[in-house]
Design a protein around this motif. Structure first.
Motif, PDB file in Angstrom:
ATOM      1  N   ALA A 107     -12.152  60.269 -50.467  1.00  0.00           N
ATOM      2  CA  ALA A 107     -11.001  59.360 -49.309  1.00  0.00           C
ATOM      3  C   ALA A 107      -9.728  59.651 -48.980  1.00  0.00           C
ATOM      4  O   ALA A 107      -9.906  59.690 -47.300  1.00  0.00           O
ATOM      5  CB  ALA A 107     -10.233  58.309 -50.634  1.00  0.00           C
ATOM      6  N   ASP A 123     -12.237  61.458 -45.779  1.00  0.00           N
ATOM      7  CA  ASP A 123     -12.842  60.432 -44.696  1.00  0.00           C
ATOM      8  C   ASP A 123     -11.530  59.881 -44.334  1.00  0.00           C
ATOM      9  O   ASP A 123     -11.460  59.639 -43.002  1.00  0.00           O
ATOM     10  CB  ASP A 123     -13.273  59.237 -45.291  1.00  0.00           C
ATOM     11  CG  ASP A 123     -14.442  59.928 -46.258  1.00  0.00           C
ATOM     12  OD1 ASP A 123     -15.463  60.829 -46.037  1.00  0.00           O
ATOM     13  OD2 ASP A 123     -15.260  59.005 -46.982  1.00  0.00           O
ATOM     14  N   VAL A 165      -4.191  53.746 -47.925  1.00  0.00           N
ATOM     15  CA  VAL A 165      -5.110  54.329 -48.355  1.00  0.00           C
ATOM     16  C   VAL A 165      -5.919  54.449 -50.130  1.00  0.00           C
ATOM     17  O   VAL A 165      -7.092  53.435 -50.819  1.00  0.00           O
ATOM     18  CB  VAL A 165      -5.913  54.998 -47.132  1.00  0.00           C
ATOM     19  CG1 VAL A 165      -7.509  55.098 -48.017  1.00  0.00           C
ATOM     20  CG2 VAL A 165      -5.784  53.670 -46.380  1.00  0.00           C
ATOM     21  N   LEU A 166      -4.988  55.150 -50.594  1.00  0.00           N
ATOM     22  CA  LEU A 166      -5.482  55.806 -52.188  1.00  0.00           C
ATOM     23  C   LEU A 166      -5.124  55.137 -52.590  1.00  0.00           C
ATOM     24  O   LEU A 166      -5.582  54.855 -53.909  1.00  0.00           O
ATOM     25  CB  LEU A 166      -4.493  56.888 -51.962  1.00  0.00           C
ATOM     26  CG  LEU A 166      -5.051  58.562 -51.138  1.00  0.00           C
ATOM     27  CD1 LEU A 166      -3.786  59.471 -50.943  1.00  0.00           C
ATOM     28  CD2 LEU A 166      -6.301  59.010 -50.963  1.00  0.00           C
ATOM     29  N   LYS A 226      -7.375  52.057 -53.243  1.00  0.00           N
ATOM     30  CA  LYS A 226      -8.991  52.700 -53.507  1.00  0.00           C
ATOM     31  C   LYS A 226      -8.932  52.823 -55.218  1.00  0.00           C
ATOM     32  O   LYS A 226      -9.272  52.769 -55.902  1.00  0.00           O
ATOM     33  CB  LYS A 226      -9.031  54.459 -53.603  1.00  0.00           C
ATOM     34  CG  LYS A 226      -9.249  54.084 -51.852  1.00  0.00           C
ATOM     35  CD  LYS A 226     -10.777  53.640 -51.729  1.00  0.00           C
ATOM     36  CE  LYS A 226     -11.445  54.029 -50.058  1.00  0.00           C
ATOM     37  NZ  LYS A 226     -13.224  53.869 -50.060  1.00  0.00           N
TER      38      LYS A 226
END
Length: 386
Positions: free
Chosen positions: A200, A203, A225-226, A229
């Motif tokens: 992640a 990307d 974002v993390l 996820k």
């Protein structure tokens, strides 16, 4: 064993109730809680009767203690160590014998107009809460409460040799609650999660080069974002665990039913193995809860401000308003209704209910002869203190 004997009544912390009276029985075998909830008084009773049907005095003493709560609806649960129906509540091979304890329980039921809630829903079904094929764990409730009952069921025996019995009553409402997300740090020990996080991050930086963005904004975006996820991974993992737990529960239930109909040593050992697997899953859940508690105190243990803030935050949550009465004396229990009630109250609090004529106020003030200081006294008052 006197050291291990005891009963308790556990109530979810966000249930809006008022404790009126608590009565404890002798030897830790009974506890009674008189409470008020949703403008209704109710008596909760939990008992653990002595083993054996030869001594009915426990239930006669219980009957005497209940007399002080006349005409109050009762919900009584616990281990009665005695069956009610000698034909249905025991295995077929058992010989009927009406004991003194059995008579005492039926006297209690008759005096307070109680009913066996599970037997009402299942009038002719044979089922047992104890491994020796006996129905000795009961919920006795006042007949007046039957109209608000949703369901009654026997749960599976997973760890104890007693099966829990449950019923749902519509008079006790759960309230909504907000949850704050917190990273489950134990997930980072899994190689699968480590790979997920590394990919992640890789990307993310491919799509958001470091040199073209503000560092602070880039860091906040990466955290978001993390977080997404990790929430997705944890949610899927939780669903898999819940599904496995549900499948094990159903397997245990099926095995228990088969064992009741036809006992065999192989089936018994198979059932014990399933209970062992279920116990492992529950132990992991408890271990994680304890880990969270230890983690909070370890991180804040030497920092008084953090630990104090953590305790105060929990105290604030426990002091949340769970119930309020509106102007029509109706109880509001949801957060939305409570907020609306407060808004309506304070919007009317400083609003005058009478029409005011300004000329009347001026006339009233002109007619008042208020005393005043003379010029000399005024100068003396305003002079420096010396």
């Amino acid at each position: 064993d006197g050291k291990s004997r005891g009963v308790a009544i556990l109530i979810k912390k966000n249930i809006p109730f008022t404790e009126i009276k608590v009565v404890k029985g002798e030897e830790g075998r009974a506890i009674m809680l008189l409470w008020e909830i949703m403008s209704q008084k109710m008596l909760l009773v939990n008992i653990y009767a002595p083993v054996g049907g030869g001594d009915p005095t426990f239930f006669y003493r219980l009957n005497a203690k209940l007399q002080q709560f006349n005409d109050i609806p009762i919900i009584m649960g616990g281990d009665f160590n005695e069956v009610l129906d000698l034909q249905l509540d025991r295995s077929i091979k058992a010989k009927p014998h009406i004991s003194g304890t059995n008579r005492a329980i039926h006297t209690l039921i008759s005096d307070f107009n109680l009913v066996d809630v599970w037997r009402v829903v299942n009038p002719t079904t044979r089922n047992y809460t104890f491994f020796s094929h006996s129905w000795i764990d009961l919920f006795l409730i006042s007949r007046s409460l039957l109209g608000d009952m949703f369901a009654a069921d026997i749960e599976i025996r997973t760890i104890s040799d007693h099966a829990p019995i449950s019923f749902t009553h519509s008079g006790i409402l759960g309230l909504e609650r907000s949850r704050n997300w917190r990273l489950n740090a134990s997930l980072l020990q899994l190689l699968e999660v480590q790979t997920l996080v590394k990919k992640a991050i890789s990307d993310f930086y491919k799509c958001n080069p470091k040199g073209e963005s503000d560092t602070g904004l880039l860091w906040d975006t990466l955290k978001a974002v993390l977080r997404g996820k990790l929430i997705s991974y944890a949610t899927n993992r939780k669903k898999e665990r819940l599904q496995k737990t549900s499948e094990l529960e159903q397997e245990i239930k099926d095995k228990e039913l088969a064992l009741k109909l036809n006992f065999s040593l192989d089936s018994f050992h198979s059932l014990q193995y399933l209970k062992y697997e279920f116990n492992k899953l529950m132990s992991q859940k408890v271990e994680f809860a304890l880990f969270r508690v230890r983690q909070s105190y370890f991180e804040a243990g030497e920092k008084v401000s953090k630990l104090l803030a953590y305790r105060l935050r929990k105290l604030t949550v426990s002091n949340n308003i769970r119930l309020i009465k509106n102007e029509f004396n109706r109880q509001m229990v949801t957060n939305r209704d409570i907020n609306v009630t407060f808004k309506q109250f304070y919007s009317k609090l400083y609003t005058s209910e009478s029409k005011v004529d300004i000329s009347d106020i001026d006339t009233y003030l002109m007619d008042i002869k208020l005393p005043c200081l003379s010029p000399g006294d005024r100068d003396a008052v305003e002079a420096p203190i010396g």
